[in-house]
Design a protein around this motif. Structure first.
Motif, PDB file in Angstrom:
ATOM      1  N   MET A   1      35.229  37.679  37.539  1.00  0.00           N
ATOM      2  CA  MET A   1      35.692  38.674  38.459  1.00  0.00           C
ATOM      3  C   MET A   1      34.530  39.048  39.394  1.00  0.00           C
ATOM      4  SD  MET A   1      38.691  40.001  36.613  1.00  0.00           S
ATOM      5  CE  MET A   1      39.257  38.573  37.420  1.00  0.00           C
ATOM      6  N   ASN A   2      34.855  39.148  40.650  1.00  0.00           N
ATOM      7  CA  ASN A   2      33.887  39.595  41.635  1.00  0.00           C
ATOM      8  C   ASN A   2      34.203  41.030  42.042  1.00  0.00           C
ATOM      9  OD1 ASN A   2      32.081  37.286  42.375  1.00  0.00           O
ATOM     10  ND2 ASN A   2      34.060  36.292  42.636  1.00  0.00           N
ATOM     11  N   TRP A   3      33.253  41.679  42.623  1.00  0.00           N
ATOM     12  CA  TRP A   3      33.407  43.061  43.055  1.00  0.00           C
ATOM     13  C   TRP A   3      34.134  43.059  44.398  1.00  0.00           C
ATOM     14  CZ3 TRP A   3      32.488  47.307  40.245  1.00  0.00           C
ATOM     15  CH2 TRP A   3      32.443  48.542  40.897  1.00  0.00           C
ATOM     16  N   ASN A   4      35.438  42.810  44.340  1.00  0.00           N
ATOM     17  CA  ASN A   4      36.277  42.873  45.533  1.00  0.00           C
ATOM     18  C   ASN A   4      37.620  43.470  45.136  1.00  0.00           C
ATOM     19  OD1 ASN A   4      38.042  40.719  44.601  1.00  0.00           O
ATOM     20  ND2 ASN A   4      36.497  39.256  45.258  1.00  0.00           N
ATOM     21  N   ALA A   5      38.418  43.853  46.126  1.00  0.00           N
ATOM     22  CA  ALA A   5      39.660  44.580  45.854  1.00  0.00           C
ATOM     23  C   ALA A   5      40.634  43.766  45.002  1.00  0.00           C
ATOM     24  CB  ALA A   5      40.316  45.001  47.171  1.00  0.00           C
ATOM     25  N   LYS A   6      40.778  42.493  45.300  1.00  0.00           N
ATOM     26  CA  LYS A   6      41.720  41.650  44.552  1.00  0.00           C
ATOM     27  C   LYS A   6      41.321  41.550  43.077  1.00  0.00           C
ATOM     28  CE  LYS A   6      43.515  36.994  44.336  1.00  0.00           C
ATOM     29  NZ  LYS A   6      42.792  35.801  44.000  1.00  0.00           N
ATOM     30  N   ASP A   7      40.050  41.204  42.824  1.00  0.00           N
ATOM     31  CA  ASP A   7      39.596  41.081  41.438  1.00  0.00           C
ATOM     32  C   ASP A   7      39.569  42.432  40.734  1.00  0.00           C
ATOM     33  OD1 ASP A   7      39.408  38.364  41.705  1.00  0.00           O
ATOM     34  OD2 ASP A   7      37.223  38.282  41.637  1.00  0.00           O
ATOM     35  N   MET A   8      39.350  43.507  41.483  1.00  0.00           N
ATOM     36  CA  MET A   8      39.330  44.839  40.868  1.00  0.00           C
ATOM     37  C   MET A   8      40.712  45.200  40.338  1.00  0.00           C
ATOM     38  SD  MET A   8      37.197  47.023  39.893  1.00  0.00           S
ATOM     39  CE  MET A   8      35.777  46.440  40.783  1.00  0.00           C
ATOM     40  N   THR A  10      42.855  43.114  39.105  1.00  0.00           N
ATOM     41  CA  THR A  10      42.956  42.363  37.847  1.00  0.00           C
ATOM     42  C   THR A  10      42.123  43.032  36.762  1.00  0.00           C
ATOM     43  OG1 THR A  10      43.264  40.322  39.095  1.00  0.00           O
ATOM     44  CG2 THR A  10      42.656  40.094  36.772  1.00  0.00           C
ATOM     45  N   TYR A  11      40.907  43.454  37.129  1.00  0.00           N
ATOM     46  CA  TYR A  11      40.035  44.125  36.155  1.00  0.00           C
ATOM     47  C   TYR A  11      40.704  45.374  35.592  1.00  0.00           C
ATOM     48  CZ  TYR A  11      36.447  47.133  34.263  1.00  0.00           C
ATOM     49  OH  TYR A  11      35.748  47.977  33.440  1.00  0.00           O
ATOM     50  N   ILE A  12      41.280  46.187  36.458  1.00  0.00           N
ATOM     51  CA  ILE A  12      41.912  47.436  36.016  1.00  0.00           C
ATOM     52  C   ILE A  12      43.043  47.148  35.033  1.00  0.00           C
ATOM     53  CG2 ILE A  12      43.312  49.390  36.814  1.00  0.00           C
ATOM     54  CD1 ILE A  12      41.458  49.355  39.359  1.00  0.00           C
ATOM     55  N   GLN A  13      43.775  46.080  35.269  1.00  0.00           N
ATOM     56  CA  GLN A  13      44.885  45.722  34.386  1.00  0.00           C
ATOM     57  C   GLN A  13      44.422  45.094  33.074  1.00  0.00           C
ATOM     58  OE1 GLN A  13      47.271  43.108  36.783  1.00  0.00           O
ATOM     59  NE2 GLN A  13      47.855  44.736  38.207  1.00  0.00           N
ATOM     60  N   GLN A  14      43.249  44.435  33.082  1.00  0.00           N
ATOM     61  CA  GLN A  14      42.829  43.666  31.912  1.00  0.00           C
ATOM     62  C   GLN A  14      41.423  44.007  31.449  1.00  0.00           C
ATOM     63  OE1 GLN A  14      43.350  39.525  32.877  1.00  0.00           O
ATOM     64  NE2 GLN A  14      45.481  39.798  33.424  1.00  0.00           N
ATOM     65  N   LYS A  15      40.984  45.240  31.653  1.00  0.00           N
ATOM     66  CA  LYS A  15      39.582  45.550  31.373  1.00  0.00           C
ATOM     67  C   LYS A  15      39.188  45.445  29.907  1.00  0.00           C
ATOM     68  CE  LYS A  15      39.823  50.576  31.747  1.00  0.00           C
ATOM     69  NZ  LYS A  15      39.240  51.673  32.493  1.00  0.00           N
ATOM     70  N   GLU A  16      40.124  45.437  28.990  1.00  0.00           N
ATOM     71  CA  GLU A  16      39.742  45.262  27.581  1.00  0.00           C
ATOM     72  C   GLU A  16      39.212  43.858  27.312  1.00  0.00           C
ATOM     73  OE1 GLU A  16      44.209  44.426  27.753  1.00  0.00           O
ATOM     74  OE2 GLU A  16      42.882  45.952  28.556  1.00  0.00           O
ATOM     75  N   TYR A  17      39.520  42.896  28.186  1.00  0.00           N
ATOM     76  CA  TYR A  17      39.037  41.522  28.018  1.00  0.00           C
ATOM     77  C   TYR A  17      37.769  41.238  28.813  1.00  0.00           C
ATOM     78  CZ  TYR A  17      43.823  41.131  26.370  1.00  0.00           C
ATOM     79  OH  TYR A  17      44.998  41.329  25.704  1.00  0.00           O
ATOM     80  N   ILE A  18      37.506  42.057  29.812  1.00  0.00           N
ATOM     81  CA  ILE A  18      36.366  41.842  30.705  1.00  0.00           C
ATOM     82  C   ILE A  18      35.265  42.794  30.251  1.00  0.00           C
ATOM     83  CG2 ILE A  18      35.607  41.811  33.115  1.00  0.00           C
ATOM     84  CD1 ILE A  18      38.754  41.612  33.716  1.00  0.00           C
ATOM     85  N   ASP A  19      34.419  42.301  29.358  1.00  0.00           N
ATOM     86  CA  ASP A  19      33.467  43.181  28.678  1.00  0.00           C
ATOM     87  C   ASP A  19      32.022  43.015  29.120  1.00  0.00           C
ATOM     88  OD1 ASP A  19      32.907  40.708  27.560  1.00  0.00           O
ATOM     89  OD2 ASP A  19      33.040  41.388  25.489  1.00  0.00           O
ATOM     90  N   ALA A  54      32.194  32.071  37.895  1.00  0.00           N
ATOM     91  CA  ALA A  54      33.297  31.107  37.932  1.00  0.00           C
ATOM     92  C   ALA A  54      33.554  30.500  36.547  1.00  0.00           C
ATOM     93  CB  ALA A  54      32.995  30.007  38.946  1.00  0.00           C
ATOM     94  N   GLN A  55      32.490  30.258  35.784  1.00  0.00           N
ATOM     95  CA  GLN A  55      32.642  29.663  34.456  1.00  0.00           C
ATOM     96  C   GLN A  55      33.291  30.630  33.462  1.00  0.00           C
ATOM     97  OE1 GLN A  55      31.901  26.312  33.905  1.00  0.00           O
ATOM     98  NE2 GLN A  55      31.700  26.494  36.113  1.00  0.00           N
ATOM     99  N   PHE A  56      33.043  31.920  33.655  1.00  0.00           N
ATOM    100  CA  PHE A  56      33.528  32.920  32.686  1.00  0.00           C
ATOM    101  C   PHE A  56      34.485  33.919  33.328  1.00  0.00           C
ATOM    102  CE2 PHE A  56      29.469  31.412  30.998  1.00  0.00           C
ATOM    103  CZ  PHE A  56      29.880  31.016  29.734  1.00  0.00           C
ATOM    104  N   LYS A  57      35.213  33.478  34.328  1.00  0.00           N
ATOM    105  CA  LYS A  57      36.194  34.348  34.991  1.00  0.00           C
ATOM    106  C   LYS A  57      37.149  34.884  33.922  1.00  0.00           C
ATOM    107  CE  LYS A  57      38.308  34.579  39.418  1.00  0.00           C
ATOM    108  NZ  LYS A  57      37.140  35.098  40.042  1.00  0.00           N
ATOM    109  N   GLY A  58      37.394  36.163  33.972  1.00  0.00           N
ATOM    110  CA  GLY A  58      38.246  36.781  32.967  1.00  0.00           C
ATOM    111  C   GLY A  58      37.456  37.423  31.840  1.00  0.00           C
ATOM    112  N   ARG A  59      36.153  37.189  31.808  1.00  0.00           N
ATOM    113  CA  ARG A  59      35.294  37.802  30.792  1.00  0.00           C
ATOM    114  C   ARG A  59      34.157  38.590  31.442  1.00  0.00           C
ATOM    115  NH1 ARG A  59      33.344  36.531  24.995  1.00  0.00           N
ATOM    116  NH2 ARG A  59      32.460  38.576  24.625  1.00  0.00           N
ATOM    117  N   ILE A  60      33.774  38.176  32.653  1.00  0.00           N
ATOM    118  CA  ILE A  60      32.588  38.723  33.333  1.00  0.00           C
ATOM    119  C   ILE A  60      32.973  39.353  34.665  1.00  0.00           C
ATOM    120  CG2 ILE A  60      30.513  37.991  34.594  1.00  0.00           C
ATOM    121  CD1 ILE A  60      29.902  36.073  32.386  1.00  0.00           C
ATOM    122  N   MET A  61      32.343  40.479  34.971  1.00  0.00           N
ATOM    123  CA  MET A  61      32.407  41.084  36.301  1.00  0.00           C
ATOM    124  C   MET A  61      31.034  40.880  36.937  1.00  0.00           C
ATOM    125  SD  MET A  61      33.854  42.910  38.767  1.00  0.00           S
ATOM    126  CE  MET A  61      35.304  43.641  38.059  1.00  0.00           C
TER     127      MET A  61
END
Length: 149
Positions: A1-8, A10-19, A54-61
């Motif tokens: 996840m990158n610090w942009n509106a689209k990825d944010m 996703t982060y808000i919806q799935q933040k328990e996985y993005i640690d 890119a390698q850890f999309k869905g786990r890393i911000m």
């Protein structure tokens, strides 16, 4: 996840996985003789952190880089960053830098120092290979922290 509106979103919806939070720390040299090497270090660090994301999309911000100059008080900057980033409630925080001075600064999170590798004269394939090799250096630090929790 990158610090942009689209990825944010996703982060808000799935933040328990993005640690995990990645924080690039970039030293901007303002002394003319050091500007080329500083810009080369920046290019390397930004390429590497984007590759990690890119390698850890869905786990890393991946945060935008925090830039500073040679006059910056790193202890103060480290304290401010630690306090402010704790509010984001990431389980793991990694600061990635090519500036070895950060190894002496106490931070809430782990500082990963990597020697800068000049990428500007490499072809795309060689650049990719170098970045993959650097990921192999960083990956054990991530997996160790992830396994501790």
């Amino acid at each position: 996840m990158n610090w942009n509106a689209k990825d944010m979103d996703t982060y808000i919806q799935q933040k328990e996985y993005i640690d995990t939070l990645i924080v690039p720390l970039l030293k901007l040299e303002t002394i003319p003789e050091r500007m080329k090497s500083s810009s080369s270090s920046t290019e390397f660090l930004m390429y590497l952190t984007s590759f990690i994301e890119a390698q850890f999309k869905g786990r890393i911000m991946l945060l935008p880089p925090f830039s500073y100059t040679q006059s910056t008080d790193l202890v103060e900057m480290g304290n401010v960053l630690s306090v402010d980033l704790q509010k984001m409630q990431f389980k793991h925080v990694f600061y990635i830098t090519t500036d070895p001075t950060w190894n002496t600064v106490e931070m809430d999170g782990q500082v990963i120092w990597l020697p800068p590798i000049p990428l500007e004269n490499m072809d795309k394939q060689l650049k990719q290979s170098v970045i993959e090799d650097q990921l192999k250096q960083v990956l054990p630090k991530f997996t160790l922290k992830w396994s501790e929790s």
